[in-house]
Design a protein around this motif. Structure first.
Motif, mmCIF file in Angstrom:
data_model
loop_
_atom_site.group_PDB
_atom_site.id
_atom_site.type_symbol
_atom_site.label_atom_id
_atom_site.label_comp_id
_atom_site.label_asym_id
_atom_site.label_seq_id
_atom_site.Cartn_x
_atom_site.Cartn_y
_atom_site.Cartn_z
ATOM 1 N N PHE A 1 6.208 0.400 0.271
ATOM 2 C CA PHE A 1 7.475 0.145 -0.417
ATOM 3 C C PHE A 1 8.655 0.525 0.479
ATOM 4 O O PHE A 1 9.711 -0.113 0.429
ATOM 5 N N ARG A 2 8.477 1.561 1.292
ATOM 6 C CA ARG A 2 9.561 1.952 2.213
ATOM 7 C C ARG A 2 9.798 0.860 3.252
ATOM 8 O O ARG A 2 10.951 0.537 3.567
ATOM 9 N N ASP A 3 8.721 0.281 3.783
ATOM 10 C CA ASP A 3 8.868 -0.847 4.711
ATOM 11 C C ASP A 3 9.601 -2.002 4.035
ATOM 12 O O ASP A 3 10.471 -2.645 4.635
ATOM 13 N N LEU A 4 9.219 -2.271 2.796
ATOM 14 C CA LEU A 4 9.824 -3.374 2.050
ATOM 15 C C LEU A 4 11.311 -3.148 1.868
ATOM 16 O O LEU A 4 12.122 -4.061 2.027
ATOM 17 N N ARG A 5 11.686 -1.916 1.573
ATOM 18 C CA ARG A 5 13.099 -1.616 1.361
ATOM 19 C C ARG A 5 13.889 -1.778 2.668
ATOM 20 O O ARG A 5 15.017 -2.274 2.652
ATOM 21 N N ARG A 6 13.300 -1.358 3.781
ATOM 22 C CA ARG A 6 13.966 -1.568 5.076
ATOM 23 C C ARG A 6 14.186 -3.066 5.331
ATOM 24 O O ARG A 6 15.219 -3.480 5.862
ATOM 25 N N ARG A 7 13.199 -3.862 4.964
ATOM 26 C CA ARG A 7 13.288 -5.318 5.162
ATOM 27 C C ARG A 7 14.373 -5.927 4.272
ATOM 28 O O ARG A 7 15.068 -6.852 4.679
ATOM 29 N N LEU A 8 14.522 -5.386 3.067
ATOM 30 C CA LEU A 8 15.507 -5.916 2.132
ATOM 31 C C LEU A 8 16.917 -5.450 2.459
ATOM 32 O O LEU A 8 17.888 -6.151 2.172
ATOM 33 N N LEU A 9 17.037 -4.251 3.044
ATOM 34 C CA LEU A 9 18.350 -3.672 3.344
ATOM 35 C C LEU A 9 18.404 -3.255 4.807
ATOM 36 O O LEU A 9 18.502 -2.065 5.127
ATOM 37 N N PRO A 10 18.340 -4.206 5.734
ATOM 38 C CA PRO A 10 18.285 -3.836 7.160
ATOM 39 C C PRO A 10 19.535 -3.139 7.659
ATOM 40 O O PRO A 10 19.477 -2.378 8.623
ATOM 41 N N GLU A 11 20.665 -3.360 6.991
ATOM 42 C CA GLU A 11 21.918 -2.753 7.457
ATOM 43 C C GLU A 11 22.125 -1.352 6.903
ATOM 44 O O GLU A 11 23.057 -0.651 7.304
ATOM 45 N N VAL B 1 0.854 -1.187 0.000
ATOM 46 C CA VAL B 1 0.000 0.000 0.000
ATOM 47 C C VAL B 1 0.895 1.242 0.000
ATOM 48 O O VAL B 1 2.080 1.157 0.318
ATOM 49 N N PRO B 2 0.340 2.423 -0.351
ATOM 50 C CA PRO B 2 1.205 3.595 -0.570
ATOM 51 C C PRO B 2 1.736 4.304 0.666
ATOM 52 O O PRO B 2 2.826 4.881 0.616
ATOM 53 N N THR B 3 0.994 4.324 1.769
ATOM 54 C CA THR B 3 1.403 5.147 2.909
ATOM 55 C C THR B 3 1.291 4.361 4.217
ATOM 56 O O THR B 3 0.601 3.330 4.297
ATOM 57 N N ALA B 4 1.946 4.886 5.250
ATOM 58 C CA ALA B 4 1.900 4.244 6.564
ATOM 59 C C ALA B 4 0.493 4.270 7.147
ATOM 60 O O ALA B 4 0.051 3.301 7.770
ATOM 61 N N SER B 5 -0.236 5.367 6.968
ATOM 62 C CA SER B 5 -1.607 5.436 7.488
ATOM 63 C C SER B 5 -2.509 4.445 6.773
ATOM 64 O O SER B 5 -3.359 3.795 7.399
ATOM 65 N N TYR B 6 -2.343 4.306 5.460
ATOM 66 C CA TYR B 6 -3.111 3.323 4.683
ATOM 67 C C TYR B 6 -2.773 1.911 5.160
ATOM 68 O O TYR B 6 -3.651 1.054 5.292
ATOM 69 N N ARG B 7 -1.489 1.668 5.435
ATOM 70 C CA ARG B 7 -1.046 0.361 5.935
ATOM 71 C C ARG B 7 -1.720 0.023 7.260
ATOM 72 O O ARG B 7 -2.278 -1.072 7.432
ATOM 73 N N ASP B 8 -1.693 0.962 8.212
ATOM 74 C CA ASP B 8 -2.273 0.706 9.528
ATOM 75 C C ASP B 8 -3.781 0.497 9.425
ATOM 76 O O ASP B 8 -4.347 -0.381 10.094
ATOM 77 N N HIS B 9 -4.443 1.293 8.595
ATOM 78 C CA HIS B 9 -5.886 1.158 8.398
ATOM 79 C C HIS B 9 -6.212 -0.210 7.804
ATOM 80 O O HIS B 9 -7.168 -0.877 8.240
ATOM 81 N N THR B 10 -5.421 -0.650 6.825
ATOM 82 C CA THR B 10 -5.670 -1.940 6.179
ATOM 83 C C THR B 10 -5.449 -3.089 7.153
ATOM 84 O O THR B 10 -6.225 -4.056 7.185
ATOM 85 N N THR C 1 6.474 5.186 -8.865
ATOM 86 C CA THR C 1 7.734 5.842 -9.184
ATOM 87 C C THR C 1 8.638 4.844 -9.911
ATOM 88 O O THR C 1 8.362 3.634 -9.954
ATOM 89 N N ALA C 2 9.754 5.351 -10.455
ATOM 90 C CA ALA C 2 10.693 4.469 -11.139
ATOM 91 C C ALA C 2 11.231 3.403 -10.179
ATOM 92 O O ALA C 2 11.373 2.229 -10.550
ATOM 93 N N GLU C 3 11.515 3.799 -8.938
ATOM 94 C CA GLU C 3 12.005 2.831 -7.956
ATOM 95 C C GLU C 3 10.941 1.787 -7.636
ATOM 96 O O GLU C 3 11.230 0.584 -7.578
ATOM 97 N N GLN C 4 9.709 2.232 -7.423
ATOM 98 C CA GLN C 4 8.645 1.290 -7.112
ATOM 99 C C GLN C 4 8.412 0.312 -8.255
ATOM 100 O O GLN C 4 8.143 -0.872 -8.021
ATOM 101 N N ARG C 5 8.542 0.788 -9.477
ATOM 102 C CA ARG C 5 8.371 -0.114 -10.633
ATOM 103 C C ARG C 5 9.438 -1.199 -10.650
ATOM 104 O O ARG C 5 9.154 -2.362 -10.949
#
Length: 289
Positions: free
Chosen positions: A69-79, A39-48, A216-220
């Motif tokens: 996508f930001r959560d996903l990136r943190r999960r992929l690159l935790p360091e 989902v696109p935003t943190a508020s949308y995530r929490d609501h869902t 965005t290009a990154e999200q794609r």
């Protein structure tokens, strides 16, 4: 069951509800890989997340199963710092570059914080669109060189545009170099994130995407990598078949998703009924009207 599905329709047509139902069905099926709902935003995530727990009666699920996508990136690159530069640090970097670079065209405005903030936003917007200084320079040269100067766009105006573009490109190149030197090059980090997806760091039996008008290009790039790994996927896009010119961003996303030739083709399901609940007060008003 269709492995790739685009859910299309106007707001209130039930797209999100269908995705939540698919998410719950996948959880109850007890597959090896948990579904992933982006989902696109943190508020949308929490609501869902709250809606899924309230509507389904399931005891719970991993918070990572519904993420941005930001959560996903943190999960992929935790360091790594998935946040990148904050807006304050972006403006400070631009301030330093404006003082270091010979930019006579920008000297009258370089000390205005509002200008520096706007310039930093423009630089990040260009990077977010997947542009680098070289590709942007080529596009600008093509645009400036197209056609003969007209009365509306005379030689002096074209010269002024060239000066503006040249100053922006010089700052853009220095900005990119500074990010690489500081280890904050988003493109390098993105390449690593995509490589981690391709190597199986994210296992999603069903990929679901909801709430986006465009990517965005990154999200794609991240989405394309996830589609290569997920055995099934459903993506919801808000589109009105009778007013499609108002939904050009979603149309662009629809065309991009259907162009993913390396994936099984996306089928389309159009929804048009309004499934949003109406309160009795609103229903009474509508009857009176």
């Amino acid at each position: 069951t269709t492995r790739r599905l685009l859910l299309l329709g106007p707001a209130g047509s039930g797209k999100s509800r269908r995705l939540r139902a698919a998410f719950v069905e996948a959880l109850r099926a007890g597959r090896d890989a948990e579904p992933l709902l982006l989902v696109p935003t943190a508020s949308y995530r929490d609501h869902t997340r709250n809606q899924l727990l309230r509507e389904s009666g399931i005891p719970g699920f991993s918070p990572a199963a519904v993420c941005t996508f930001r959560d996903l990136r943190r999960r992929l690159l935790p360091e790594e710092s998935a946040e990148g530069l904050s807006a304050v640090r972006q403006e400070l970097l631009v301030r330093r570059l404006l003082r270091e670079l010979p930019l006579p065209y920008l000297e009258p405005v370089r000390d205005f914080r509002g200008f520096r903030q706007a310039l930093a936003e423009s630089l990040e917007e260009a990077r977010g669109a997947g542009l680098d200084p070289e590709s942007l320079e080529a596009a600008l040269e093509a645009a400036l060189g197209a056609g003969a100067p007209s009365e509306r766009h005379g030689a002096s105006e074209r010269h002024g545009a060239s000066e503006r573009h040249g100053a922006f490109l010089r700052v853009f190149r220095a900005y990119e170099a500074a990010l690489r030197q500081a280890g904050l090059d988003d493109r390098r980090l993105l390449a690593r994130a995509v490589a981690n997806i391709d190597s199986g760091a994210i296992r999603a039996g069903l990929l679901l995407v909801d709430g986006f008008a465009d990517f965005t290009a990154e999200q794609r790039q991240l989405l394309a990598a996830l589609l290569r790994r997920a055995p099934a996927a459903q993506v919801a896009l808000a589109l009105d078949p009778h007013r499609r010119d108002f939904f050009y961003q979603a149309e662009r996303s629809r065309a991009w998703l259907k162009s993913q030739a390396s994936q099984p083709a996306f089928a389309e399901l159009w929804l048009d009924a309004n499934h949003r609940a109406r309160g009795e007060s609103l229903a009474s008003v509508e009857r009176a009207l």
